[in-house]
Write a protein that holds these residues in place. Structure first.
Motif, mmCIF file in Angstrom:
data_model
loop_
_atom_site.group_PDB
_atom_site.id
_atom_site.type_symbol
_atom_site.label_atom_id
_atom_site.label_comp_id
_atom_site.label_asym_id
_atom_site.label_seq_id
_atom_site.Cartn_x
_atom_site.Cartn_y
_atom_site.Cartn_z
ATOM 1 N N PRO A 239 -33.592 10.707 6.695
ATOM 2 C CA PRO A 239 -32.815 10.857 7.933
ATOM 3 C C PRO A 239 -33.562 11.714 8.936
ATOM 4 O O PRO A 239 -34.397 12.545 8.559
ATOM 5 C CB PRO A 239 -31.555 11.567 7.443
ATOM 6 N N SER A 240 -33.271 11.504 10.197
ATOM 7 C CA SER A 240 -33.852 12.301 11.266
ATOM 8 C C SER A 240 -32.833 12.450 12.391
ATOM 9 O O SER A 240 -31.907 11.638 12.508
ATOM 10 C CB SER A 240 -35.124 11.653 11.818
ATOM 11 N N MET A 241 -33.018 13.452 13.214
ATOM 12 C CA MET A 241 -32.173 13.667 14.389
ATOM 13 C C MET A 241 -33.050 13.881 15.612
ATOM 14 O O MET A 241 -34.089 14.549 15.530
ATOM 15 C CB MET A 241 -31.258 14.877 14.190
ATOM 16 N N VAL A 242 -32.624 13.324 16.722
ATOM 17 C CA VAL A 242 -33.310 13.514 17.998
ATOM 18 C C VAL A 242 -32.256 13.839 19.042
ATOM 19 O O VAL A 242 -31.200 13.198 19.094
ATOM 20 C CB VAL A 242 -34.092 12.253 18.424
ATOM 21 N N ILE A 243 -32.516 14.846 19.849
ATOM 22 C CA ILE A 243 -31.647 15.156 20.980
ATOM 23 C C ILE A 243 -32.466 14.972 22.254
ATOM 24 O O ILE A 243 -33.476 15.654 22.460
ATOM 25 C CB ILE A 243 -31.083 16.583 20.909
ATOM 26 N N VAL A 244 -32.043 14.018 23.071
ATOM 27 C CA VAL A 244 -32.722 13.712 24.330
ATOM 28 C C VAL A 244 -31.925 14.360 25.460
ATOM 29 O O VAL A 244 -30.751 14.044 25.663
ATOM 30 C CB VAL A 244 -32.826 12.193 24.560
ATOM 31 N N ARG A 245 -32.561 15.269 26.156
ATOM 32 C CA ARG A 245 -31.882 15.988 27.228
ATOM 33 C C ARG A 245 -31.797 15.142 28.499
ATOM 34 O O ARG A 245 -32.513 14.145 28.653
ATOM 35 C CB ARG A 245 -32.648 17.285 27.537
ATOM 36 N N ALA A 246 -30.931 15.571 29.406
ATOM 37 C CA ALA A 246 -30.766 14.859 30.676
ATOM 38 C C ALA A 246 -32.044 14.886 31.506
ATOM 39 O O ALA A 246 -32.258 14.012 32.356
ATOM 40 C CB ALA A 246 -29.608 15.456 31.465
ATOM 41 N N ASP A 247 -32.938 15.881 31.273
ATOM 42 C CA ASP A 247 -34.189 15.956 32.025
ATOM 43 C C ASP A 247 -35.278 15.052 31.441
ATOM 44 O O ASP A 247 -36.410 15.041 31.927
ATOM 45 C CB ASP A 247 -34.687 17.402 32.105
ATOM 46 N N GLY A 248 -34.951 14.309 30.372
ATOM 47 C CA GLY A 248 -35.902 13.377 29.785
ATOM 48 C C GLY A 248 -36.711 13.938 28.637
ATOM 49 O O GLY A 248 -37.376 13.174 27.925
ATOM 50 N N THR A 249 -36.687 15.249 28.423
ATOM 51 C CA THR A 249 -37.402 15.827 27.290
ATOM 52 C C THR A 249 -36.538 15.727 26.033
ATOM 53 O O THR A 249 -35.331 15.495 26.122
ATOM 54 C CB THR A 249 -37.776 17.290 27.550
ATOM 55 N N TYR A 250 -37.159 15.924 24.880
ATOM 56 C CA TYR A 250 -36.409 15.757 23.642
ATOM 57 C C TYR A 250 -36.842 16.758 22.579
ATOM 58 O O TYR A 250 -37.918 17.352 22.639
ATOM 59 C CB TYR A 250 -36.568 14.334 23.106
ATOM 60 N N HIS A 251 -35.976 16.928 21.587
ATOM 61 C CA HIS A 251 -36.253 17.712 20.391
ATOM 62 C C HIS A 251 -35.960 16.819 19.191
ATOM 63 O O HIS A 251 -35.054 15.996 19.232
ATOM 64 C CB HIS A 251 -35.357 18.960 20.326
ATOM 65 N N LYS A 252 -36.715 16.998 18.108
ATOM 66 C CA LYS A 252 -36.474 16.194 16.904
ATOM 67 C C LYS A 252 -36.470 17.085 15.677
ATOM 68 O O LYS A 252 -37.097 18.146 15.645
ATOM 69 C CB LYS A 252 -37.516 15.089 16.756
ATOM 70 N N LEU A 253 -35.734 16.637 14.662
ATOM 71 C CA LEU A 253 -35.685 17.331 13.381
ATOM 72 C C LEU A 253 -35.694 16.258 12.299
ATOM 73 O O LEU A 253 -34.747 15.470 12.182
ATOM 74 C CB LEU A 253 -34.428 18.190 13.282
ATOM 75 N N VAL A 254 -36.764 16.209 11.505
ATOM 76 C CA VAL A 254 -36.948 15.168 10.494
ATOM 77 C C VAL A 254 -36.568 15.710 9.122
ATOM 78 O O VAL A 254 -36.922 16.828 8.768
ATOM 79 C CB VAL A 254 -38.405 14.662 10.487
#
Length: 406
Positions: A239-254
């Motif tokens: 499983p993995s998680m990605v959070i895409v912000r409104a400014d277009g940048t993102y963070h991920k946690l694998v």
């Protein structure tokens, strides 16, 4: 019920609840007006909160399918003097022979069927047990307003998700963009024990509070296009998680993260992250330009005087996923080049109601709606020749579509 049995029950619900709902739809021949699990009802309430809609009461009808009184109670709810009073509520029909339903109803002081419970947006409730007449039901619903009694929360009950998961990446991206919110993507596989456990941890109240204000997207590894979507963020494992912000940048946690790690991940995502890798533009093969809203797609097709092609799809149905892979082929894109294309997720009640108008009771299904208001529809097929035959048939008038869309 011991703690070790909870993950198994959760998994059974996740795997079988959608199928149970589809069976109910097929049995009645049209889209249902009732939810058949309390989780779905609670999820709809959460969606109303997140989207800023006025929150509605939740009506719970507790029934025993082998009990004559429960059948009579259902007739009462369909009576002319009661049916209009429940039309504006979120409705759940829960059966007694499913143990989690018993525990859920016990929170509201209900231990036998038939019973009615009205749960208000503030969490309080009014309840009535036993068979009642239509007049008594009318009076009960009229009096069940404002704040009522407080439920006795059962900490061992299966957690009700407070996420409104979208199974379509494109639809979730569009929603987050319209609402200027971050997009929380969970990438999982239904056969992965770690994926199931991640969903369990996401249901913890501490996590839900942190993630409730985002748009939510649940993507399964089984569906091939989802792999390309996740590769855009450098993710290939579940499983993995990605959070895409409104400014277009993102963070991920694998990987499978602890509750504390998930909370830190969500908090960290409130600051700018990394930029996504631009999608390659060279060597692109023809692809269908999908729309995900029926009304807007219909308006476009009418304006351009073109056929509207609709694909009713569910990621929970193998045949539907095979049809999706067929439509990913360049040959399908070439066939549909002059057509407005709309892809509707079967999980969404409104989309199932649309499918019912075309006589479709199960996914997958294809529809071609012509500019003259007639249509051709058939269950989805995995053969390119069948798709070609449908489009060929749609050169001629088909079945008239009744209602406003005709």
């Amino acid at each position: 019920m011991n703690g070790s049995s909870l993950p198994l029950i959760r998994r059974i619900i996740q795997c079988w609840a959608p199928s149970m709902i589809l069976v109910a739809i097929a049995a009645c021949g049209c889209a249902p007006q009732w939810h058949y699990s309390y989780a779905q009802g609670e999820q709809e309430r959460q969606h109303e909160r997140q989207s800023g809609q006025p929150e509605r009461d939740l009506l719970l009808f507790y029934k025993d399918h082998l009990d004559a009184k429960s059948g009579q109670m259902q007739d009462v709810l369909n009576s002319p003097i009661v049916k209009p009073l429940i039309a504006g509520k979120i409705r759940c029909m829960l059966v007694t022979n499913f143990f989690p339903n018993q525990r859920y109803m016990a929170q509201y002081g209900v231990d036998s069927a038939p019973a009615l419970v009205v749960v208000h947006p503030d969490g309080s409730y009014h309840a009535r047990q036993g068979l009642i007449t239509a007049e008594q039901a009318r009076d009960f619903l009229a009096e069940a307003t404002g704040s009522g009694a407080n439920p006795k929360t059962d900490i061992q009950i299966l957690p009700v998700p407070e996420y409104y998961w979208h199974g379509s990446y494109e639809e979730a991206v569009a929603l987050a963009s319209r609402q200027n919110r971050s997009l929380f993507i969970v990438y999982k596989w239904w056969l992965s024990a770690e994926s199931t456990e991640l969903l369990n941890r996401l249901s913890q109240p501490r996590v839900r509070r942190q993630a409730s204000e985002m748009a939510h997207c649940l993507l399964d590894w089984d569906y091939i296009p989802n792999r390309a979507h996740m590769a855009h963020y450098g993710v290939s494992k579940v499983p993995s998680m990605v959070i895409v912000r409104a400014d277009g940048t993102y963070h991920k946690l694998v990987g499978l993260a602890s509750v504390e790690q998930i909370i830190r991940f969500v908090v960290k995502s409130r600051s700018p992250g990394r930029r996504a890798t631009p999608r390659r533009q060279s060597g692109i093969t023809p692809a269908i330009h999908w729309r995900y809203n029926y009304e807007r797609a219909l308006a476009t097709a009418r304006k351009q005087k073109r056929n509207l092609f609709i694909f009713h799809h569910s990621v929970f149905v193998d045949a539907s996923n095979r049809c999706a892979r067929l439509l990913d082929q360049p040959e399908a894109a070439a066939l549909l080049d002059e057509t407005v294309c709309c892809r509707l997720d079967w999980v969404i009640v409104k989309n199932r109601e649309t499918a019912a108008r075309f006589g479709l009771t199960d996914p997958p299904g294809f529809v071609v709606l012509r500019p003259d208001g007639t249509y051709h529809a058939r269950p989805g097929s995995e053969q390119p020749s069948d798709l070609s035959a449908l489009l060929k048939a749609a050169r001629h008038p088909g079945t008239p579509l009744s209602g406003d869309d005709g």
